[in-house]
Design a protein around this motif. Structure first.
Motif, PDB file in Angstrom:
ATOM      1  N   GLN A   1      10.850  15.722 -10.450  1.00 27.78           N
ATOM      2  CA  GLN A   1      10.860  17.244  -9.715  1.00 27.78           C
ATOM      3  C   GLN A   1      11.105  18.650  -9.803  1.00 27.78           C
ATOM      4  O   GLN A   1       9.858  19.729  -9.873  1.00 27.78           O
ATOM      5  CB  GLN A   1      12.362  17.427  -8.505  1.00 27.78           C
ATOM      6  N   GLN A   2      11.768  18.095 -11.745  1.00 27.47           N
ATOM      7  CA  GLN A   2      11.526  19.058 -12.496  1.00 27.47           C
ATOM      8  C   GLN A   2      10.130  19.578 -13.591  1.00 27.47           C
ATOM      9  O   GLN A   2       9.535  20.822 -13.575  1.00 27.47           O
ATOM     10  CB  GLN A   2      12.769  19.308 -13.758  1.00 27.47           C
TER      11      GLN A   2
ATOM     12  N   MET B   1      11.103  26.843  -6.226  1.00 25.70           N
ATOM     13  CA  MET B   1      10.751  27.921  -6.921  1.00 25.70           C
ATOM     14  C   MET B   1      11.405  27.143  -8.446  1.00 25.70           C
ATOM     15  O   MET B   1      12.233  26.914  -8.997  1.00 25.70           O
ATOM     16  CB  MET B   1      11.310  29.035  -6.735  1.00 25.70           C
ATOM     17  N   ALA B   2      10.786  27.640  -9.755  1.00 20.66           N
ATOM     18  CA  ALA B   2      11.171  27.353 -11.111  1.00 20.66           C
ATOM     19  C   ALA B   2      12.551  28.104 -11.588  1.00 20.66           C
ATOM     20  O   ALA B   2      12.547  29.655 -11.487  1.00 20.66           O
ATOM     21  CB  ALA B   2       9.994  26.957 -11.844  1.00 20.66           C
TER      22      ALA B   2
ATOM     23  N   ARG C   1      11.776  15.121 -18.254  1.00 22.66           N
ATOM     24  CA  ARG C   1      11.570  15.943 -17.236  1.00 22.66           C
ATOM     25  C   ARG C   1      11.754  14.967 -16.034  1.00 22.66           C
ATOM     26  O   ARG C   1      10.996  14.013 -16.149  1.00 22.66           O
ATOM     27  CB  ARG C   1      10.614  17.292 -16.923  1.00 22.66           C
TER      28      ARG C   1
ATOM     29  N   GLU D   1       8.528  21.598 -10.735  1.00 21.90           N
ATOM     30  CA  GLU D   1       8.888  23.125 -10.371  1.00 21.90           C
ATOM     31  C   GLU D   1       8.499  23.629 -12.192  1.00 21.90           C
ATOM     32  O   GLU D   1       8.461  24.492 -12.227  1.00 21.90           O
ATOM     33  CB  GLU D   1      10.739  23.142 -10.737  1.00 21.90           C
ATOM     34  N   ASP D   2       8.072  22.704 -12.724  1.00 17.20           N
ATOM     35  CA  ASP D   2       7.556  23.242 -14.272  1.00 17.20           C
ATOM     36  C   ASP D   2       9.020  24.288 -14.683  1.00 17.20           C
ATOM     37  O   ASP D   2       9.099  25.237 -15.922  1.00 17.20           O
ATOM     38  CB  ASP D   2       6.886  24.714 -13.831  1.00 17.20           C
ATOM     39  N   ALA D   3      10.387  23.640 -14.649  1.00 15.67           N
ATOM     40  CA  ALA D   3      11.254  23.997 -15.502  1.00 15.67           C
ATOM     41  C   ALA D   3      11.121  23.675 -16.431  1.00 15.67           C
ATOM     42  O   ALA D   3      11.054  22.995 -17.375  1.00 15.67           O
ATOM     43  CB  ALA D   3      12.256  22.950 -15.108  1.00 15.67           C
TER      44      ALA D   3
END
Length: 136
Positions: A66-67, A1-2, A63, A70-72
């Motif tokens: 992983q980021q 989950m982002a 990013r 997650e589209d962080a």
């Protein structure tokens, strides 16, 4: 989950467009700017930075995988030449790839991975604009 990005006032959503970039997400020209979202809570910090007259650059990193998956959201801090500030805003949602690509382009060119910044007054409030055109 982002990770969640904070909610912003409708006048503090940032500004930028993929239409200002060509293939490879390189800016169309040296005047291209990207305005950060979420600067309203940071007016005091921005006012101090503006008054200091220091040359400002971003203090962010690309990013990681992983980021990115997650589209962080990307939180932005500024480097004043002698210190790093607290957060001053966020890259507007959907435009993270433009900033990631600019950082990558600077790194591959052997330059510092910092994007020049300008603090402007818009609608009576201070806003942070990344000078994306200067990353060419």
């Amino acid at each position: 989950m982002a990770p969640e990005m904070p909610a912003f006032d409708r006048n503090d959503l940032g500004k930028g467009s993929f239409g200002q970039y060509k293939w490879g997400l390189a800016p169309n020209n040296a005047r291209v700017r990207l305005r950060l979202a979420g600067s309203n809570p940071h007016q005091e910090t921005l006012s101090e930075l503006l008054a200091s007259g220091d040359e400002l650059e971003t203090a962010i990193t690309r990013r990681n995988q992983q980021q990115d998956a997650e589209d962080a959201p990307i939180e932005v801090r500024l480097f004043t030449g002698s210190r790093v500030t607290g957060p001053v805003g966020w890259v507007p949602r959907g435009l993270e790839a433009i900033v990631d690509e600019a950082l990558s382009r600077l790194d591959m060119a052997g330059k510092r991975t910092r994007i020049p910044v300008d603090i402007i007054r818009k609608g009576g409030l201070l806003r942070v604009e990344l000078l994306m055109g200067e990353t060419l």
